[in-house]
Scaffold this motif. Structure first.
Motif, PDB file in Angstrom:
ATOM      1  N   ALA A   1       0.807  -1.226   0.000  1.00 51.63           N
ATOM      2  CA  ALA A   1       0.000   0.000   0.000  1.00 51.63           C
ATOM      3  C   ALA A   1       0.834   1.268   0.000  1.00 51.63           C
ATOM      4  O   ALA A   1       0.310   2.355  -0.258  1.00 51.63           O
ATOM      5  CB  ALA A   1      -0.945   0.001   1.200  1.00 51.63           C
ATOM      6  N   GLY A   2       2.128   1.149   0.329  1.00 54.50           N
ATOM      7  CA  GLY A   2       2.974   2.333   0.300  1.00 54.50           C
ATOM      8  C   GLY A   2       3.469   2.813   1.641  1.00 54.50           C
ATOM      9  O   GLY A   2       4.054   3.895   1.731  1.00 54.50           O
ATOM     10  N   ALA A   3       3.269   2.025   2.700  1.00 51.96           N
ATOM     11  CA  ALA A   3       3.826   2.394   4.004  1.00 51.96           C
ATOM     12  C   ALA A   3       5.347   2.289   3.954  1.00 51.96           C
ATOM     13  O   ALA A   3       5.909   1.508   3.176  1.00 51.96           O
ATOM     14  CB  ALA A   3       3.261   1.493   5.094  1.00 51.96           C
ATOM     15  N   ASP A   4       6.020   3.067   4.783  1.00 55.52           N
ATOM     16  CA  ASP A   4       7.482   3.031   4.867  1.00 55.52           C
ATOM     17  C   ASP A   4       7.973   2.235   6.063  1.00 55.52           C
ATOM     18  O   ASP A   4       9.135   1.816   6.106  1.00 55.52           O
ATOM     19  CB  ASP A   4       8.041   4.459   4.981  1.00 55.52           C
ATOM     20  N   LEU A   5       7.095   2.043   7.028  1.00 54.80           N
ATOM     21  CA  LEU A   5       7.493   1.416   8.283  1.00 54.80           C
ATOM     22  C   LEU A   5       6.243   0.899   8.965  1.00 54.80           C
ATOM     23  O   LEU A   5       5.156   1.451   8.794  1.00 54.80           O
ATOM     24  CB  LEU A   5       8.182   2.464   9.178  1.00 54.80           C
ATOM     25  N   ILE A   6       6.405  -0.173   9.720  1.00 57.83           N
ATOM     26  CA  ILE A   6       5.320  -0.682  10.550  1.00 57.83           C
ATOM     27  C   ILE A   6       5.721  -0.536  12.010  1.00 57.83           C
ATOM     28  O   ILE A   6       6.849  -0.887  12.388  1.00 57.83           O
ATOM     29  CB  ILE A   6       5.015  -2.154  10.223  1.00 57.83           C
ATOM     30  N   ALA A   7       4.835  -0.011  12.824  1.00 59.16           N
ATOM     31  CA  ALA A   7       5.058   0.086  14.269  1.00 59.16           C
ATOM     32  C   ALA A   7       4.024  -0.782  14.966  1.00 59.16           C
ATOM     33  O   ALA A   7       2.832  -0.696  14.665  1.00 59.16           O
ATOM     34  CB  ALA A   7       4.956   1.527  14.747  1.00 59.16           C
ATOM     35  N   SER A   8       4.483  -1.618  15.875  1.00 58.45           N
ATOM     36  CA  SER A   8       3.573  -2.568  16.510  1.00 58.45           C
ATOM     37  C   SER A   8       4.016  -2.882  17.933  1.00 58.45           C
ATOM     38  O   SER A   8       5.203  -2.885  18.246  1.00 58.45           O
ATOM     39  CB  SER A   8       3.532  -3.867  15.692  1.00 58.45           C
ATOM     40  N   SER A   9       3.034  -3.175  18.768  1.00 60.48           N
ATOM     41  CA  SER A   9       3.316  -3.692  20.109  1.00 60.48           C
ATOM     42  C   SER A   9       2.875  -5.144  20.233  1.00 60.48           C
ATOM     43  O   SER A   9       3.006  -5.740  21.302  1.00 60.48           O
ATOM     44  CB  SER A   9       2.591  -2.839  21.168  1.00 60.48           C
ATOM     45  N   ALA A  10       2.364  -5.722  19.144  1.00 58.95           N
ATOM     46  CA  ALA A  10       1.801  -7.071  19.192  1.00 58.95           C
ATOM     47  C   ALA A  10       2.771  -8.134  19.697  1.00 58.95           C
ATOM     48  O   ALA A  10       2.358  -9.032  20.443  1.00 58.95           O
ATOM     49  CB  ALA A  10       1.261  -7.448  17.818  1.00 58.95           C
ATOM     50  N   PRO A  11       4.061  -8.094  19.316  1.00 57.73           N
ATOM     51  CA  PRO A  11       4.955  -9.161  19.804  1.00 57.73           C
ATOM     52  C   PRO A  11       5.023  -9.287  21.318  1.00 57.73           C
ATOM     53  O   PRO A  11       5.263 -10.382  21.841  1.00 57.73           O
ATOM     54  CB  PRO A  11       6.316  -8.771  19.215  1.00 57.73           C
ATOM     55  N   TYR A  12       4.791  -8.197  22.039  1.00 58.06           N
ATOM     56  CA  TYR A  12       4.906  -8.251  23.494  1.00 58.06           C
ATOM     57  C   TYR A  12       3.836  -9.127  24.145  1.00 58.06           C
ATOM     58  O   TYR A  12       3.996  -9.554  25.288  1.00 58.06           O
ATOM     59  CB  TYR A  12       4.832  -6.846  24.090  1.00 58.06           C
ATOM     60  N   SER A  13       2.742  -9.371  23.445  1.00 57.61           N
ATOM     61  CA  SER A  13       1.666 -10.197  24.003  1.00 57.61           C
ATOM     62  C   SER A  13       1.659 -11.604  23.419  1.00 57.61           C
ATOM     63  O   SER A  13       0.678 -12.329  23.549  1.00 57.61           O
ATOM     64  CB  SER A  13       0.306  -9.525  23.774  1.00 57.61           C
ATOM     65  N   ALA A  14       2.747 -12.004  22.785  1.00 55.07           N
ATOM     66  CA  ALA A  14       2.827 -13.330  22.178  1.00 55.07           C
ATOM     67  C   ALA A  14       2.848 -14.418  23.255  1.00 55.07           C
ATOM     68  O   ALA A  14       3.358 -14.202  24.357  1.00 55.07           O
ATOM     69  CB  ALA A  14       4.088 -13.433  21.328  1.00 55.07           C
ATOM     70  N   PRO A  15       2.307 -15.599  22.950  1.00 52.52           N
ATOM     71  CA  PRO A  15       2.418 -16.703  23.911  1.00 52.52           C
ATOM     72  C   PRO A  15       3.865 -17.141  24.049  1.00 52.52           C
ATOM     73  O   PRO A  15       4.660 -17.007  23.112  1.00 52.52           O
ATOM     74  CB  PRO A  15       1.557 -17.806  23.274  1.00 52.52           C
ATOM     75  N   PRO A  16       4.254 -17.648  25.207  1.00 56.98           N
ATOM     76  CA  PRO A  16       5.638 -18.084  25.396  1.00 56.98           C
ATOM     77  C   PRO A  16       6.006 -19.232  24.458  1.00 56.98           C
ATOM     78  O   PRO A  16       5.139 -20.005  24.026  1.00 56.98           O
ATOM     79  CB  PRO A  16       5.669 -18.546  26.865  1.00 56.98           C
ATOM     80  N   ALA A  17       7.288 -19.327  24.149  1.00 53.64           N
ATOM     81  CA  ALA A  17       7.793 -20.488  23.439  1.00 53.64           C
ATOM     82  C   ALA A  17       7.771 -21.684  24.399  1.00 53.64           C
ATOM     83  O   ALA A  17       7.541 -21.530  25.606  1.00 53.64           O
ATOM     84  CB  ALA A  17       9.206 -20.223  22.933  1.00 53.64           C
ATOM     85  N   ASP A  18       7.998 -22.875  23.857  1.00 50.20           N
ATOM     86  CA  ASP A  18       7.927 -24.093  24.659  1.00 50.20           C
ATOM     87  C   ASP A  18       9.317 -24.701  24.785  1.00 50.20           C
ATOM     88  O   ASP A  18       9.892 -25.184  23.805  1.00 50.20           O
ATOM     89  CB  ASP A  18       6.971 -25.090  23.997  1.00 50.20           C
ATOM     90  N   VAL A  19       9.874 -24.637  25.972  1.00 50.88           N
ATOM     91  CA  VAL A  19      11.218 -25.159  26.239  1.00 50.88           C
ATOM     92  C   VAL A  19      11.110 -26.420  27.082  1.00 50.88           C
ATOM     93  O   VAL A  19      10.520 -26.404  28.161  1.00 50.88           O
ATOM     94  CB  VAL A  19      12.085 -24.114  26.961  1.00 50.88           C
ATOM     95  N   ALA A  20      11.661 -27.502  26.582  1.00 49.00           N
ATOM     96  CA  ALA A  20      11.679 -28.759  27.323  1.00 49.00           C
ATOM     97  C   ALA A  20      12.906 -28.794  28.231  1.00 49.00           C
ATOM     98  O   ALA A  20      13.991 -28.365  27.836  1.00 49.00           O
ATOM     99  CB  ALA A  20      11.711 -29.938  26.361  1.00 49.00           C
ATOM    100  N   THR A  21      12.738 -29.280  29.435  1.00 50.76           N
ATOM    101  CA  THR A  21      13.859 -29.400  30.373  1.00 50.76           C
ATOM    102  C   THR A  21      14.024 -30.864  30.780  1.00 50.76           C
ATOM    103  O   THR A  21      13.047 -31.607  30.899  1.00 50.76           O
ATOM    104  CB  THR A  21      13.630 -28.545  31.624  1.00 50.76           C
ATOM    105  N   ARG A  22      15.273 -31.247  31.000  1.00 45.32           N
ATOM    106  CA  ARG A  22      15.546 -32.631  31.412  1.00 45.32           C
ATOM    107  C   ARG A  22      16.677 -32.661  32.420  1.00 45.32           C
ATOM    108  O   ARG A  22      17.767 -32.147  32.149  1.00 45.32           O
ATOM    109  CB  ARG A  22      15.904 -33.494  30.200  1.00 45.32           C
TER     110      ARG A  22
END
Length: 285
Positions: free
Chosen positions: A253-274
Motif C-alpha cells: 500500500a505504500g507504508a514506509d514502516l510498521i510500528a507494533s506492540s503485538a509481539p509483546y503479548s505473544a504466547p511463550p515459546a515451549d522449552v523442554a527441560t531434562r
C-alpha cells in the motif's frame, strides 16, 4: 545480542520471588547435594532469546558450570540444545523454573517479532514502548532477537505529537511544527493521525513523519497518492491492527514502516527441560 541485559540484582530478585525461603521439597528430600545436569531444549522450532540471562541465573544460583549452545537471535529447530547447567541438584532445582520462564517468555516475543518482520519484508518493523511493565530491557532484547527495531524507548527521545497533545494547543499546525523545530532542531517531527484529511493537513504543515493510526491498507494507498499529487514525501508509519497476516498488504500500500506492540503479548515459546543424575566428579564438555 549475546550480552545479558538484566543486572545481577534483577536476576537475584527473580530468584527471591520464586524461592523466598529455600526449596522446601528438595531440602526435605535431602537431595540437594547430589551431582546433576539440567538441559534446556526447544520442544518445537523457535526463535531463541534470553539464554544468556538463564546462564547467569544458574551461575548466581550456585551451578558449577552453565554453557549456552543457542544464543539469543538464533533459530532453533525442535530438540535443539539451548543450554545446559551442571552442579548440585539443589542449585539446579532452585533456578530451574525461573530460568525456563525467562527463556520461554522472551523467546515467544522474539518469535512473534520474527514472524511480523518476515511478513512485512521489505518494510522494517519497529516495536513500540508498550511492553509489559517492568520488562523493558528484556523486551527490547527480544524484539531485536526477532529482527525488529525499536520505535522509541520512552518519552524522552522523540517528538511524537498525539491528538491528546493537540487538544491543548491553540496554534495552527504549521506554527506547531515550526515551534517544535525551533526548540528541538535536531529532531524530526512525528504526528499521529487518524484519517486522510488530518494526515494531509499535517503533511502540508511540514510534519516529516506521519503515524497512521488504524489506517486500512486502502487508506494508506489513497493517502500516498494524495501526497504525491501535492509533492509531499513524509514517511508513513502504519500502526494499530497490523499483524503478520496483513503486513504484506501495508508494504504493497505504500507504508514506509510498521510500528507494533503485538509481539509483546505473544504466547511463550515451549522449552523442554531434562534433569540427569550424574556420577560424582563426572565432567561434561
Amino acid at each position: 545480542m549475546n550480552d545479558c541485559v538484566l543486572s545481577d540484582e534483577a536476576l537475584l530478585r527473580l530468584l527471591a520471588e520464586d524461592v523466598p525461603a529455600g526449596d522446601l521439597t528438595t531440602a526435605t528430600l535431602g537431595i540437594g547435594g547430589a551431582p546433576a545436569r539440567l538441559e534446556f531444549r526447544a520442544r518445537r522450532a523457535m526463535q531463541v532469546c534470553a539464554t544468556e540471562e538463564a546462564r547467569r541465573l544458574f551461575e548466581l544460583g550456585g551451578a558449577s558450570r552453565c554453557l549456552v549452545f543457542s544464543p539469543s537471535g538464533t533459530w532453533a529447530e525442535a530438540d535443539t540444545l539451548l543450554l545446559w547447567a551442571e552442579g548440585p541438584a539443589g542449585a539446579l532445582h532452585r533456578v530451574w523454573k525461573s530460568a525456563q520462564n525467562l527463556v520461554e517468555w522472551a523467546s515467544g516475543v522474539a518469535g512473534a517479532a520474527a514472524a511480523l518482520t518476515k511478513a512485512a519484508w521489505p518494510l522494517p518493523v519497529a516495536c513500540t514502548r508498550k511492553n509489559v511493565p517492568g520488562t523493558k530491557s528484556l523486551s527490547i532484547k527480544a524484539i531485536r532477537a526477532g529482527g525488529a527495531i525499536v520505535h522509541r524507548l520512552g518519552l524522552s527521545e522523540t517528538l511524537l505529537v498525539f491528538a491528546e497533545h493537540r487538544l491543548f494547543l491553540d496554534m495552527p499546525p504549521a506554527d506547531t511544527i515550526n515551534a517544535l523545530r525551533q526548540r528541538q532542531p535536531e529532531k524530526r517531527v512525528v504526528v499521529e493521525v487518524g484519517e486522510i484529511e488530518e494526515a494531509m493537513t499535517w503533511a502540508v504543515a511540514g510534519a516529516e513523519i506521519l503515524q497512521l493510526e488504524r489506517f486500512p491498507p486502502a487508506a494508506v494507498t489513497a493517502l500516498r497518492a494524495r501526497l504525491a499529487e501535492a509533492g509531499l514525501k513524509p514517511l508513513l508509519v502504519a500502526t494499530g491492527g497490523v499483524t503478520a497476516a496483513n503486513a504484506m498488504n501495508y508494504a504493497a500500500a505504500g507504508a514506509d514502516l510498521i510500528a507494533s506492540s503485538a509481539p509483546y503479548s505473544a504466547p511463550p515459546a515451549d522449552v523442554a527441560t531434562r534433569f540427569v543424575r550424574t556420577a560424582q566428579g563426572e565432567q561434561h564438555g
